[in-house]
Design a protein around this motif. Structure first.
Motif, PDB file in Angstrom:
ATOM      1  N   PHE A  65      -6.611   1.510  -9.019  1.00 49.19           N
ATOM      2  CA  PHE A  65      -6.203   0.503  -8.411  1.00 49.19           C
ATOM      3  C   PHE A  65      -6.047  -0.650  -9.674  1.00 49.19           C
ATOM      4  O   PHE A  65      -6.679  -1.229 -10.363  1.00 49.19           O
ATOM      5  N   VAL A  66      -4.602  -0.491  -9.922  1.00 51.91           N
ATOM      6  CA  VAL A  66      -4.111  -1.011 -10.994  1.00 51.91           C
ATOM      7  C   VAL A  66      -2.854  -2.067 -10.758  1.00 51.91           C
ATOM      8  O   VAL A  66      -2.074  -1.428 -10.127  1.00 51.91           O
ATOM      9  N   PRO A  67      -2.646  -3.203 -10.945  1.00 53.43           N
ATOM     10  CA  PRO A  67      -1.642  -3.994 -10.725  1.00 53.43           C
ATOM     11  C   PRO A  67      -0.215  -3.336 -10.906  1.00 53.43           C
ATOM     12  O   PRO A  67      -0.064  -3.001 -12.249  1.00 53.43           O
ATOM     13  N   SER A  68       0.536  -2.920  -9.914  1.00 54.79           N
ATOM     14  CA  SER A  68       1.693  -2.353 -10.451  1.00 54.79           C
ATOM     15  C   SER A  68       2.675  -2.177  -9.212  1.00 54.79           C
ATOM     16  O   SER A  68       2.226  -2.630  -8.070  1.00 54.79           O
ATOM     17  N   THR A  69       3.909  -1.892  -9.332  1.00 53.90           N
ATOM     18  CA  THR A  69       4.975  -1.497  -8.278  1.00 53.90           C
ATOM     19  C   THR A  69       5.250  -0.041  -8.357  1.00 53.90           C
ATOM     20  O   THR A  69       5.369   0.564  -9.365  1.00 53.90           O
ATOM     21  N   LEU A  70       5.543   0.490  -7.121  1.00 58.20           N
ATOM     22  CA  LEU A  70       5.827   1.778  -7.053  1.00 58.20           C
ATOM     23  C   LEU A  70       7.377   1.796  -6.155  1.00 58.20           C
ATOM     24  O   LEU A  70       7.354   1.204  -5.269  1.00 58.20           O
ATOM     25  N   SER A  71       8.350   2.626  -6.755  1.00 58.68           N
ATOM     26  CA  SER A  71       9.680   2.640  -6.043  1.00 58.68           C
ATOM     27  C   SER A  71       9.844   4.276  -5.584  1.00 58.68           C
ATOM     28  O   SER A  71       9.669   5.003  -6.562  1.00 58.68           O
ATOM     29  N   TRP A  72       9.910   4.362  -4.531  1.00 58.53           N
ATOM     30  CA  TRP A  72      10.170   5.831  -3.916  1.00 58.53           C
ATOM     31  C   TRP A  72      11.657   5.699  -3.482  1.00 58.53           C
ATOM     32  O   TRP A  72      11.728   5.144  -2.300  1.00 58.53           O
ATOM     33  N   ARG A  73      12.328   5.997  -4.290  1.00 59.32           N
ATOM     34  CA  ARG A  73      13.905   5.468  -4.049  1.00 59.32           C
ATOM     35  C   ARG A  73      14.593   6.279  -3.029  1.00 59.32           C
ATOM     36  O   ARG A  73      15.352   5.538  -1.994  1.00 59.32           O
ATOM     37  N   GLU A  74      14.479   7.629  -2.706  1.00 61.41           N
ATOM     38  CA  GLU A  74      14.586   8.420  -1.672  1.00 61.41           C
ATOM     39  C   GLU A  74      14.392   7.796  -0.265  1.00 61.41           C
ATOM     40  O   GLU A  74      15.023   7.911   0.968  1.00 61.41           O
ATOM     41  N   LYS A  75      13.228   6.979  -0.252  1.00 59.22           N
ATOM     42  CA  LYS A  75      12.885   6.659   1.157  1.00 59.22           C
ATOM     43  C   LYS A  75      13.084   5.214   1.328  1.00 59.22           C
ATOM     44  O   LYS A  75      12.714   4.510   2.218  1.00 59.22           O
ATOM     45  N   GLY A  76      13.616   4.503   0.034  1.00 57.19           N
ATOM     46  CA  GLY A  76      13.858   2.946   0.014  1.00 57.19           C
ATOM     47  C   GLY A  76      12.558   2.342   0.141  1.00 57.19           C
ATOM     48  O   GLY A  76      12.628   1.114   0.785  1.00 57.19           O
ATOM     49  N   LEU A  77      11.656   2.745  -0.425  1.00 61.04           N
ATOM     50  CA  LEU A  77      10.315   2.087  -0.281  1.00 61.04           C
ATOM     51  C   LEU A  77       9.992   1.422  -1.716  1.00 61.04           C
ATOM     52  O   LEU A  77      10.026   2.010  -2.462  1.00 61.04           O
ATOM     53  N   GLN A  78       9.279   0.440  -1.608  1.00 60.48           N
ATOM     54  CA  GLN A  78       8.802  -0.311  -2.561  1.00 60.48           C
ATOM     55  C   GLN A  78       7.356  -0.604  -2.320  1.00 60.48           C
ATOM     56  O   GLN A  78       7.087  -1.521  -1.283  1.00 60.48           O
ATOM     57  N   LEU A  79       6.305  -0.085  -3.203  1.00 59.49           N
ATOM     58  CA  LEU A  79       5.070  -0.745  -2.757  1.00 59.49           C
ATOM     59  C   LEU A  79       4.505  -1.600  -3.916  1.00 59.49           C
ATOM     60  O   LEU A  79       4.563  -0.960  -5.202  1.00 59.49           O
ATOM     61  N   THR A  80       3.911  -2.774  -3.606  1.00 55.33           N
ATOM     62  CA  THR A  80       3.406  -3.756  -4.692  1.00 55.33           C
ATOM     63  C   THR A  80       2.036  -3.680  -4.641  1.00 55.33           C
ATOM     64  O   THR A  80       1.388  -3.953  -3.290  1.00 55.33           O
ATOM     65  N   MET A  81       1.018  -3.371  -5.634  1.00 56.56           N
ATOM     66  CA  MET A  81      -0.306  -3.543  -5.588  1.00 56.56           C
ATOM     67  C   MET A  81      -0.736  -4.733  -6.365  1.00 56.56           C
ATOM     68  O   MET A  81      -0.443  -4.934  -7.609  1.00 56.56           O
TER      69      MET A  81
END
Ligand SMILES: [Zn+2]
Length: 629
Positions: A432-448
């Motif tokens: 649980f660390v403030p961050s963004t994840l980009s899963w490019r193949e899925k067009g997904l960005q997750l922001t924590m």
């Protein structure tokens, strides 16, 4: 007003149900070629957001950029017969130290990791420039050899004469080059690495098995892992064959048979060999190598670690399993060991998706990594003392260059590592660390977004080009009780049990928000063979009692220049910590939160009042982690 949760949303605990999909995958792990059911996201797909973790990464960046490349290259150039007018570094990089050059290898890795983690072109250019200069040194040697010490150390190694750890040092340089190639795309680094690998092959080939077994008794870092990774990166099977010659059968045999014979072993010599076994299992599917790594991981994490997740005392395991009471010293928990246990845990987690492995990783992250870099100058710690009354004995940035200085320069360059994992469909949120994840193949960005561990709430925002069916798996740590979650403001009616995953499987839409609350509680972590000797934890955070800084002058706080082949020593005695008197079964019987100061606690009803703070936040002060309760 939030929309209702749609019927496609499926919420489940990932453990304890017969249909739970990842058990199926665990079962498959032994019958398929590919052992890894999950994979970590590449560092380049993860960006840290503002907070203490990103701050720590920036301190390390300043430390790395503050080092002079010519000084780091000095002994390489001199040994290769090239001119150098730079003034030599001190400590384990000094011109008469047999480990010289090791830190330069770590430095290449740290630059490549940090460039991948941040996209920082300046740090990438620094690493690339170092690779170019090292290639010139290799060309001057003319044999593929590349080191800051002469080949004569390897002659001594072959002859069984004293030489500190030549392959250990070579491993760091080779790993730095491999990281420069795989993370920064530096082709010259691969060419230089292949030259070193061919030199290694030529050195090893004439040795019979008995002679090689003697060589393997000298610390050699992770040569077996490195060569396997080189084989995977190039598709050239000769490196896998060479890697097997660095598999240490004397160490592997008892582990494969499920026996803990680790007593008396040097810890940081051993773990990299096991990581090599783990990598061998992943690439070759050899179940015996799985058993070596799996048994090792379990026996160390369950029977040989302190409350912090760290292990080792005086760099060794000195006792039978589950006997740690006599191990508490000023020289516990070498930082390289934590670095390597994290690395091994990352492998184990990708095989099992076991939340307990992620729990262990988290414990080491907060209690073994984050507090071992001095916030002022980025210098790194060697040991985390767990005997009461010691302090964190930092070195001086240009005069030590211990093994741990190098390992931690890498750790603090990749603090976004192991936050997120995935398989073909699912995303796992582990830290649980403030961050963004980009899963490019899925067009997904997750922001924590979270202030965890100061806050118990984690907010995840989904960004999508188009709606996406995806199971999102959020770790529910073993330390929490009565957690809860909401989706777009509506509380979910089920939650996962501690030590498992909350799975939210639905068609996600842009802007969806998940909020998870993970209540933290005070709890004890006792020494296994002395239940009256206890540490106090709040969630995953080890709390330490602040014992003040009396007598801790600058000379005492810092180790000063370390001579060749010496480790830092304390220049003053530890002080005793008071015993804790309580009749309660929980630490809440003698500890109360300090109002307005998250993660701080005050003792109640004790002869001497004390404040407890996270171990990771205590610097330049004596402290106590274990209490006689
Ligand atoms: Zn170390």
């Amino acid at each position: 007003m939030s929309p209702p949760i749609d019927r496609r949303t499926f919420v489940a605990a990932a453990i304890g149900t017969a249909t739970s999909p990842w058990w199926t995958r665990v079962a498959q792990a032994h019958s398929h070629d590919t052992a890894m059911r999950l994979q970590p996201f590449p560092l380049a797909d993860i960006r840290l957001l503002p907070g203490p973790v990103l701050d720590a990464l920036q301190v390390n960046r300043r430390y790395l950029m503050g080092l002079d490349p010519d000084r780091l290259l000095h002994s390489f150039r001199i040994t290769a017969g090239l001119p150098s007018s730079a003034s030599p570094l001190g400590g384990w990089e000094a011109p008469d130290n047999e480990l010289r050059g090791h830190f330069t290898g770590h430095y290449l890795s740290a630059c490549a990791l940090l460039a991948a983690q941040t996209g920082d072109t300046e740090i990438r250019a620094r690493g690339d420039a170092m690779v170019t200069e090292l290639a010139k040194c290799q060309a001057a040697f003319g044999t593929g050899y590349l080191s800051a010490f002469p080949e004569e150390l390897f002659d001594r190694l072959r002859a069984g004469k004293p030489a500190w750890a030549p392959f250990y040092t070579i491993h760091k340089i080779m790993a730095g080059l491999l990281d420069s190639y795989t993370l920064s795309g530096n082709e010259s680094a691969l060419a230089t690495l292949l030259g070193m690998a061919k030199w290694t092959s030529n050195w090893v080939r004439p040795l019979g098995d008995d002679a090689m077994a003697r060589v393997l008794e000298r610390e050699y870092g992770g040569m077996n892992e490195l060569l396997r990774n080189l084989g995977a990166a190039t598709g050239d099977a000769q490196w896998q064959d060479l890697a097997r010659r660095f598999d240490h059968e004397r160490i592997f045999a008892p582990l494969a048979a499920g026996r803990d014979e680790l007593q008396g072993m040097h810890v940081n010599t051993t773990i990299p060999k096991i990581i090599g076994a783990a990598r061998g299992y992943e690439l070759d599917g050899d179940p015996r190598l799985h058993d070596v790594a799996d048994y090792f991981w379990h026996t160390v994490t369950e029977r040989r670690t302190f409350c912090t997740g760290g292990t080792s005392s005086g760099e060794s395991w000195n006792t039978p399993p589950s006997q740690l009471a006599k191990e508490l010293s000023g020289y516990t928990q070498e930082c390289c060991v934590t670095y390597n246990m994290q690395k091994l845990t990352r492998h184990v987690f990708t095989w099992t998706a076991d939340a307990r492995a992620a729990d262990y990783y988290e414990r080491t992250f907060y209690n073994g990594i984050l507090g071992v870099q001095h916030p002022q100058d980025g210098d790194k710690l060697y040991y985390v003392p767990l005997q009461s009354g010691f302090w964190k004995l930092f070195g001086t940035p240009l005069h030590d260059f211990w093994c741990c200085t190098g390992s931690m320069a890498e750790s603090f360059a990749k603090l976004g590592d192991s936050i997120y994992f995935r398989d073909e469909r699912d995303v796992y949120v582990n830290l649980f660390v403030p961050s963004t994840l980009s899963w490019r193949e899925k067009g997904l960005q997750l922001t924590m977004e979270t202030r965890f561990p100061e806050s118990e709430t984690i907010r995840l925002t989904v960004r999508l080009d188009r709606p996406l069916d995806l199971p999102l798996r959020i770790r529910v740590p073993g330390w929490t009780r009565e957690g809860s979650a909401s989706l777009n403001g509506r509380r979910l009616d089920s939650f996962a049990s501690p030590g498992s995953y909350l799975v939210i499987d639905r068609r996600w839409r842009d802007g969806d928000v998940v909020e998870v609350t993970l209540p933290m509680h005070l709890h004890y972590a006792a020494i296994p063979d002395d239940p009256s000797l206890r540490a106090v934890m709040f969630g995953p955070i080890v709390l330490a009692g602040r014992l003040g800084n009396a007598g801790l002058t600058r000379d005492v706080l810092r180790a000063g220049p370390t001579k060749p082949r010496t480790v830092p020593e304390y220049a003053a005695e530890p002080v005793a910590a008071p015993a804790i008197v309580t009749s309660g079964l929980e630490p809440s019987g003698w500890l109360k939160p300090v109002p307005g100061r998250p993660l701080e606690f005050q003792t109640v009803g004790q002869a001497r009042p004390l404040t407890l703070s996270p171990l990771s936040r205590i610097f330049d002060e004596r402290y106590a982690v274990y209490w006689k309760v």
